[in-house]
Design an enzyme around this catalytic site. Structure first.
Site, PDB file in Angstrom:
ATOM      1  CG  HIS A  67     -12.644   4.446 -55.831  1.00 18.90           C
ATOM      2  ND1 HIS A  67     -13.649   4.517 -57.065  1.00 18.90           N
ATOM      3  CD2 HIS A  67     -11.413   5.340 -56.791  1.00 18.90           C
ATOM      4  CE1 HIS A  67     -13.230   5.083 -58.124  1.00 18.90           C
ATOM      5  NE2 HIS A  67     -11.979   6.343 -57.934  1.00 18.90           N
ATOM      6  N   GLY A  96      -5.865   3.172 -58.085  1.00 14.42           N
ATOM      7  CA  GLY A  96      -5.148   5.000 -58.355  1.00 14.42           C
ATOM      8  C   GLY A  96      -6.024   6.004 -57.850  1.00 14.42           C
ATOM      9  CE  LYS A  97      -3.552  11.104 -54.647  1.00 16.62           C
ATOM     10  NZ  LYS A  97      -2.180  12.041 -53.447  1.00 16.62           N
ATOM     11  N   GLY A 127      -6.968   8.122 -64.638  1.00 22.04           N
ATOM     12  CA  GLY A 127      -7.352   7.463 -65.600  1.00 22.04           C
ATOM     13  C   GLY A 127      -7.345   6.027 -65.559  1.00 22.04           C
ATOM     14  CE  LYS A 128      -9.299   4.440 -60.094  1.00 23.58           C
ATOM     15  NZ  LYS A 128      -9.166   6.240 -60.235  1.00 23.58           N
ATOM     16  CG  ASP A 168     -17.114   4.095 -58.907  1.00 24.14           C
ATOM     17  OD1 ASP A 168     -16.173   4.445 -58.550  1.00 24.14           O
ATOM     18  OD2 ASP A 168     -18.051   4.597 -58.540  1.00 24.14           O
TER      19      ASP A 168
END
EC number: 2.7.11.-
Length: 304
Positions: free
Chosen positions: A138, A153-154, A158-159, A177
């Protein structure tokens, strides 16, 4: 073990089927094509029978110098190992004797107009990618100024929004994604998409956008070699120090070590700019330059 069918190879290179059309489901499991040279003179100790066998002008010309009996013997000795397929290059025509053997043994015989050198180079690249060990993670994959970056990142950190900012600055999206990672060699990791998400970027509050339709063809590329793993994390007070050189960390993907950088988020921080700086810094290090070393050198010169 990963594999592809001869049919898939045939479609990828628009090959002409000369024999063995009923066995196009035969599997290819090895990534390098082979030209049977020594095998035609009877040496089979290291014959890679699992590989695609390519017959160039040199091999066909040699076979034509033999008597009919010798030719049939040499070809029969190779065909009995049942390689996945034979591919004749340069659109060569004088091969009915090979067609006969392949039809009898159910081995696809294919033909291409490409020269032997051109075809082997292309098919080796194709097979290496298709048969490479892979995993999905992910995140977002980007090409920033020619440098492949994995952005993690979680969920909700903000990726994708950061990726959008970088795309608007002229950089390219590879995958959003779901990022597919492929190991092409001991130190080479390729990042790509899973076809379903190709060209799409998901932005919270906005929804799904097609970056090519919105920003043009240069906003996207199919794949990129990954050289930096950047993780976006929540801000932690007093967790970051203004050091000359940060601690060198790495992440392991499929046995390939990738430099790792953590970027903590805080309102007002130019995260996209920091990613650009990280990419440029990595590039300069490959050229042998270190800003920290230059700074320390200047200090030493002042003190001496």
């Amino acid at each position: 073990m990963k594999s592809i069918t001869v049919q898939s190879l045939c479609e990828a290179f628009h090959l002409e089927v000369l024999a063995g059309s009923g066995r196009m489901d035969r599997e290819i499991t090895r990534s390098k094509a082979h030209r049977p040279g020594l095998e035609f003179v009877g040496y089979f100790d290291f014959f890679p029978m699992e590989r695609v066998q390519v017959l160039g002008r040199k091999e066909i010309t040699y076979l034509l110098t033999l008597s009919v009996e010798e030719r049939l013997l040499h070809i029969g000795n190779i065909v009995k190992y049942h390689p996945p397929c034979f591919i004749v290059t340069t659109n060569q025509q004088e091969i009915p004797y090979i067609t006969l053997f392949c039809e009898q043994e159910g081995i696809p015989l294919l033909r291409t107009k490409d020269t032997t050198t051109e075809f082997i180079a292309k098919v080796d690249r194709y097979l290496t990618k298709e048969l490479a060990p892979e995993m999905s993670i992910h995140g977002v994959c980007l090409n920033v100024a020619g440098i492949g970056i994995l952005l993690r990142g979680k969920s909700g950190i903000g990726k994708s929004e950061t990726a959008h900012t970088l795309i608007r600055r002229g950089h390219r999206l590879v995958a959003d994604d779901i990022v597919v990672l492929k190991k092409l060699g001991p130190g080479t990791l390729l990042g790509t998409h899973n076809e379903t998400t190709r060209e799409f970027l998901a932005l919270r509050s906005i929804g799904l956008i097609n970056v090519v339709r919105q920003y043009g063809r240069t906003a996207f590329q199919d794949e990129s070699r990954i050289v930096l793993d950047i993780e976006l994390t929540s801000w932690q007070d007093r967790a970051l120090n203004n050091e000359l050189e940060v601690e060198h960390k790495q992440t392991d993907y499929l046995g390939v070590q990738i430099p790792y950088i953590e970027i903590q988020l805080q309102p007002g921080r130019d995260v996209a700019g920091l990613i650009e700086a990280a990419a440029n810094s990595w590039y300069l290090k490959q050229l042998g330059y270190s800003a920290a070393e230059e700074f320390i050198s200047r200090i030493d010169e002042l003190e001496s």
